[in-house]
Write a protein that holds these residues in place. Structure first.
Motif, PDB file in Angstrom:
ATOM      1  N   ARG A  34      35.146  39.991  35.031  1.00 36.67           N
ATOM      2  CA  ARG A  34      35.348  39.538  33.642  1.00 36.67           C
ATOM      3  C   ARG A  34      34.278  38.545  33.185  1.00 36.67           C
ATOM      4  N   THR A  35      33.650  37.839  34.125  1.00 34.48           N
ATOM      5  CA  THR A  35      32.629  36.869  33.725  1.00 34.48           C
ATOM      6  C   THR A  35      31.227  37.466  33.683  1.00 34.48           C
ATOM      7  N   ASP A  36      31.078  38.727  34.044  1.00 36.92           N
ATOM      8  CA  ASP A  36      29.758  39.361  33.956  1.00 36.92           C
ATOM      9  C   ASP A  36      29.250  39.394  32.522  1.00 36.92           C
ATOM     10  N   VAL A  37      30.168  39.366  31.552  1.00 35.21           N
ATOM     11  CA  VAL A  37      29.737  39.402  30.145  1.00 35.21           C
ATOM     12  C   VAL A  37      28.962  38.159  29.752  1.00 35.21           C
ATOM     13  N   PHE A  38      29.057  37.089  30.536  1.00 39.35           N
ATOM     14  CA  PHE A  38      28.299  35.874  30.223  1.00 39.35           C
ATOM     15  C   PHE A  38      26.807  36.042  30.501  1.00 39.35           C
ATOM     16  N   ALA A  39      26.451  37.027  31.310  1.00 42.69           N
ATOM     17  CA  ALA A  39      25.073  37.119  31.797  1.00 42.69           C
ATOM     18  C   ALA A  39      24.384  38.436  31.455  1.00 42.69           C
ATOM     19  N   GLN A  40      25.001  39.276  30.619  1.00 39.00           N
ATOM     20  CA  GLN A  40      24.383  40.554  30.309  1.00 39.00           C
ATOM     21  C   GLN A  40      24.714  40.960  28.878  1.00 39.00           C
ATOM     22  N   SER A  41      23.930  41.859  28.346  1.00 39.26           N
ATOM     23  CA  SER A  41      24.170  42.348  26.984  1.00 39.26           C
ATOM     24  C   SER A  41      25.220  43.455  27.007  1.00 39.26           C
ATOM     25  N   PHE A  42      25.872  43.679  25.862  1.00 43.51           N
ATOM     26  CA  PHE A  42      26.942  44.661  25.771  1.00 43.51           C
ATOM     27  C   PHE A  42      27.222  44.938  24.304  1.00 43.51           C
ATOM     28  N   GLU A  43      28.035  45.954  24.062  1.00 41.68           N
ATOM     29  CA  GLU A  43      28.507  46.283  22.719  1.00 41.68           C
ATOM     30  C   GLU A  43      29.919  45.724  22.569  1.00 41.68           C
ATOM     31  N   TYR A  44      30.115  44.828  21.596  1.00 42.70           N
ATOM     32  CA  TYR A  44      31.415  44.203  21.418  1.00 42.70           C
ATOM     33  C   TYR A  44      32.522  45.233  21.226  1.00 42.70           C
ATOM     34  N   GLU A  45      32.216  46.304  20.489  1.00 42.48           N
ATOM     35  CA  GLU A  45      33.246  47.292  20.173  1.00 42.48           C
ATOM     36  C   GLU A  45      33.816  47.955  21.425  1.00 42.48           C
ATOM     37  N   GLU A  46      33.019  47.995  22.490  1.00 43.67           N
ATOM     38  CA  GLU A  46      33.447  48.665  23.715  1.00 43.67           C
ATOM     39  C   GLU A  46      34.354  47.785  24.577  1.00 43.67           C
ATOM     40  N   LEU A  47      34.486  46.518  24.230  1.00 39.33           N
ATOM     41  CA  LEU A  47      35.188  45.584  25.113  1.00 39.33           C
ATOM     42  C   LEU A  47      36.490  45.058  24.530  1.00 39.33           C
ATOM     43  N   GLU A  48      37.035  45.742  23.531  1.00 40.21           N
ATOM     44  CA  GLU A  48      38.355  45.398  23.002  1.00 40.21           C
ATOM     45  C   GLU A  48      38.432  43.955  22.511  1.00 40.21           C
ATOM     46  N   VAL A  49      37.435  43.538  21.727  1.00 39.53           N
ATOM     47  CA  VAL A  49      37.477  42.209  21.141  1.00 39.53           C
ATOM     48  C   VAL A  49      38.127  42.283  19.764  1.00 39.53           C
ATOM     49  N   ASP A  50      38.496  41.144  19.225  1.00 42.63           N
ATOM     50  CA  ASP A  50      39.028  41.038  17.863  1.00 42.63           C
ATOM     51  C   ASP A  50      37.823  41.042  16.922  1.00 42.63           C
ATOM     52  N   MET A  51      37.506  42.202  16.365  1.00 41.27           N
ATOM     53  CA  MET A  51      36.288  42.351  15.579  1.00 41.27           C
ATOM     54  C   MET A  51      36.332  41.540  14.284  1.00 41.27           C
ATOM     55  N   ALA A  52      37.505  41.402  13.681  1.00 42.52           N
ATOM     56  CA  ALA A  52      37.619  40.600  12.458  1.00 42.52           C
ATOM     57  C   ALA A  52      37.281  39.146  12.752  1.00 42.52           C
TER      58      ALA A  52
END
Length: 249
Positions: A34-52
């Motif tokens: 879960r902390t790998d997102v701190f150190a790499q690029s990604f697409e927010y839409e793919e990670l179930e974030v609150d887009m609003a």
């Protein structure tokens, strides 16, 4: 139950936490995916974030606002009134406007709190069923109480302020704490909203003193791989295990 493979973050956590709580065949001190997102690029839409919420945070940051995220842990013995009794949201909104802040409130999935906010308020309620980890790098400061979220947040090297307003009640009615609370939490402990506001500004303005060093000390105990890569380590270890098993047969 005995687990075939258990994931840890460091020898310190293996020895002082997991060895007391679990049985395992093998333990891998890889760090958490879960902390790998701190150190790499990604697409927010793919990670179930609150887009609003993400869109609003981006807009506020573009205007120069600093982002404070509040993530209290759940309580077995209290409802949403516990937070309303200790946190005046109208006052918090005025404080945010006065200091160009935006507050993001992310409640535990097991303890969602229903609050009513005025339109245009600098306070956001993050969807409690969505993942906030990908957004943490966009924040400037974390407020929490007993949640382990702060330990992962140390990987970002950003200030943490603790708000354990119900400490005695929590440890008496909910659960015990694994370590001495004052020692394991590298940041100021606030009992009132006034104290909380003072410490937020102190930390955001860089008045950290020895707490920067304390955060590093706890982070170095808790993580032997602070730069990410947990997924790859787990994958490679799993691959190695399968090769070993195949050679046995």
């Amino acid at each position: 139950p005995r687990y075939e493979l258990l994931i840890s973050t460091s020898p310190f956590y293996t020895r002082h936490v997991f060895s007391r709580a679990f049985h395992w065949t093998e333990i891998l001190e890889s760090g958490y995916p879960r902390t790998d997102v701190f150190a790499q690029s990604f697409e927010y839409e793919e990670l179930e974030v609150d887009m609003a919420a993400l869109d609003t945070i981006r807009q506020c940051r573009a205007r120069g606002s600093r982002v404070v995220v509040y993530m209290p842990t759940f309580r077995e013995s209290a409802g949403g009134s516990l937070f309303r009794d200790h946190l005046d949201l109208d006052r918090l909104a005025r404080f945010a406007r006065d200091h160009a802040l935006v507050f993001v409130l992310k409640f535990h999935p097991r303890f969602p709190v229903s609050v009513r906010l005025d339109s245009g308020t600098p306070i956001l309620i993050y969807d409690h069923d969505k993942d906030i980890y990908p957004l943490l790098s966009l924040t400037n400061l974390l407020i929490t109480d007993y949640s382990s979220i702060y330990m992962d947040y140390l990987l970002l090297d950003k200030p943490v302020v603790f708000f354990p307003f119900d400490y005695e009640q929590y440890i008496a009615r909910d659960r015990q704490i694994q370590f001495d609370y004052d020692w394991i939490t590298p940041g100021p402990k606030c009992q009132t909203q006034e104290d909380l506001e003072i410490e937020i500004i102190r930390k955001l303005d860089g008045l950290e003193d020895a707490e920067t060093v304390r955060r590093a000390e706890i982070r170095n105990l808790a993580f032997i791989h602070p730069a990410g890569g947990a997924c790859e380590r787990i994958w490679m270890q799993g691959l190695a295990n399968r090769i070993c098993q195949a050679r046995r047969f």
